[in-house]
Design an enzyme around this catalytic site. Structure first.
Site, PDB file in Angstrom:
ATOM      1  CG  LEU A 125      -1.775   1.252   1.432  1.00  0.00           C
ATOM      2  CD1 LEU A 125      -2.805   1.374   0.317  1.00  0.00           C
ATOM      3  CD2 LEU A 125      -2.457   1.225   2.793  1.00  0.00           C
ATOM      4  CG  HIS A 229       7.981   5.119   9.281  1.00  0.00           C
ATOM      5  ND1 HIS A 229       7.421   6.293   8.824  1.00  0.00           N
ATOM      6  CD2 HIS A 229       9.330   5.260   9.127  1.00  0.00           C
ATOM      7  CE1 HIS A 229       8.379   7.096   8.410  1.00  0.00           C
ATOM      8  NE2 HIS A 229       9.545   6.500   8.584  1.00  0.00           N
TER       9      HIS A 229
END
Length: 350
Positions: A125, A229
């Site tokens: 993605l 992240h």
């Protein structure tokens, strides 16, 4: 108009450009033209039915039809680990106890695991930073659930998603520095690249087979186990609102979490439904074709020519009223059926 469709060979240049914007840590989209071309071919062969389940992988693109440009990608692997072993760490517990010394201590431990073998994976993605607006991110992510719902027979009973783990602004992974570097003696970016381009034999050859005590890791490595992240936080939130959960499995390279769910329990799979297409131009008195209505994912039921769009509408019956432009984007005519689900759960405010 923004629409999602299956990847085509002509998309290679745009996808290569996107891959250059991902940064370190996204193993499934390396900026390697040969690898990306092979990935596209594998997707095309998947749709043609010429691959075994362990090799099958669907790749979708988000296209800005006005600019004639691919601005995002998302993918589904049909069954991971059937050809190449699928590794992650399971975060578990070992107990050390001695009645004689009156000592009882539970120790968090990393166990090398292949527990997700055979599951379907949501992966790859990525959305161009310039298009991270207008709900394009949730659209690109969740459209995969409409495809799974429409063609449920092709997918596993469970679906997983490996989320990108924490790295700093220099691309340094604290988890890798405390774990992987001791066994592989290469930089995180190099290991990340090798894995992303399918060169995974080194993992099986060099990864420790014995449990690793979390307490032996550096404090900064312990702190990022199961964390994503910062740029991945929205993607994690999108999947969690659909019912995927962290169950204690993390990536062997960066310590990022794996989310998972029973496929049939995913909200967008479970709640999607079919509607019959009615085509009409927008009218200010038309309650159904309403720019202020709820946002819906809408997709056709064509396996080889899958198309999906986002639209605002109100659902009043078993029909779905589309403008001619929306019908053209979906490749449907009056009387065809489409699959539809709200972009967000009714109780979720956006």
């Amino acid at each position: 108009m923004m629409k999602v469709r299956p990847v085509e060979r002509r998309d290679l240049a745009d996808i290569f450009e996107l891959a250059g914007k991902t940064g370190v840590g996204m193993t499934s989209l390396p900026q390697n033209e040969q690898h990306l071309a092979a990935r596209i071919e594998r997707a095309l062969n998947t749709w043609q039915g010429s691959l075994d389940p362990g090799e099958q992988g669907y790749l979708f693109v988000l296209e800005d039809s006005e600019q004639q440009k691919v601005v995002g990608v998302s993918a589904i692997e049909v069954a991971v680990g059937l050809n190449d072993p699928w590794y992650n760490f399971r975060v578990g517990t070992l107990v050390h106890a001695s009645k004689a010394l009156n000592v009882y201590k539970s120790v968090p431990t990393l166990f090398l695991s292949n527990d997700h073998t055979g599951y379907s994976e949501l992966c790859t993605l990525f959305l161009d930073p310039d298009y991270r607006k207008d709900k394009n991110g949730p659209f690109l992510s969740k459209v995969r659930f409409l495809f799974i719902a429409a063609f449920r027979q092709y997918f596993s009973r469970k679906v997983i998603a490996e989320m990108r783990g924490y790295t700093d602004e220099q691309g340094r992974s604290p988890f890798w520095e405390s774990v992987g570097r001791h066994f592989f003696s290469i930089e995180f970016a190099k290991a990340d690249y090798l894995s992303g381009t399918g060169q995974k034999a080194f993992i099986a050859e060099l990864m420790p087979k014995h449990p690793l005590y979390v307490d032996f890791l550096a404090e900064e490595a312990r702190a990022v186990i199961g964390q994503v992240h910062p740029h991945t936080t929205p993607a994690r939130a999108v999947l969690e609102t659909e019912g995927l959960q962290y169950q204690g499995y993390v990536d062997i390279f960066d310590g990022g979490p794996t989310l998972e769910a029973n496929t049939d329990d995913v909200r967008a799979v479970r709640d999607s439904s079919k509607r019959t297409v009615v085509i009409k131009d927008y009218d200010i008195e038309d309650y159904d074709i309403d720019p202020n209505g709820r946002l819906y994912l809408v997709a056709n039921d064509h396996y080889h020519h899958f198309r999906a769009i986002l639209m605002n509408t109100h659902l009043s019956d078993e029909r779905l009223r589309l403008t001619p432009e929306s019908a053209e984007a979906l490749g449907v005519a009056a009387g065809d059926s489409v699959r539809i689900v709200s972009l967000f759960a009714p109780e979720t405010k956006r």
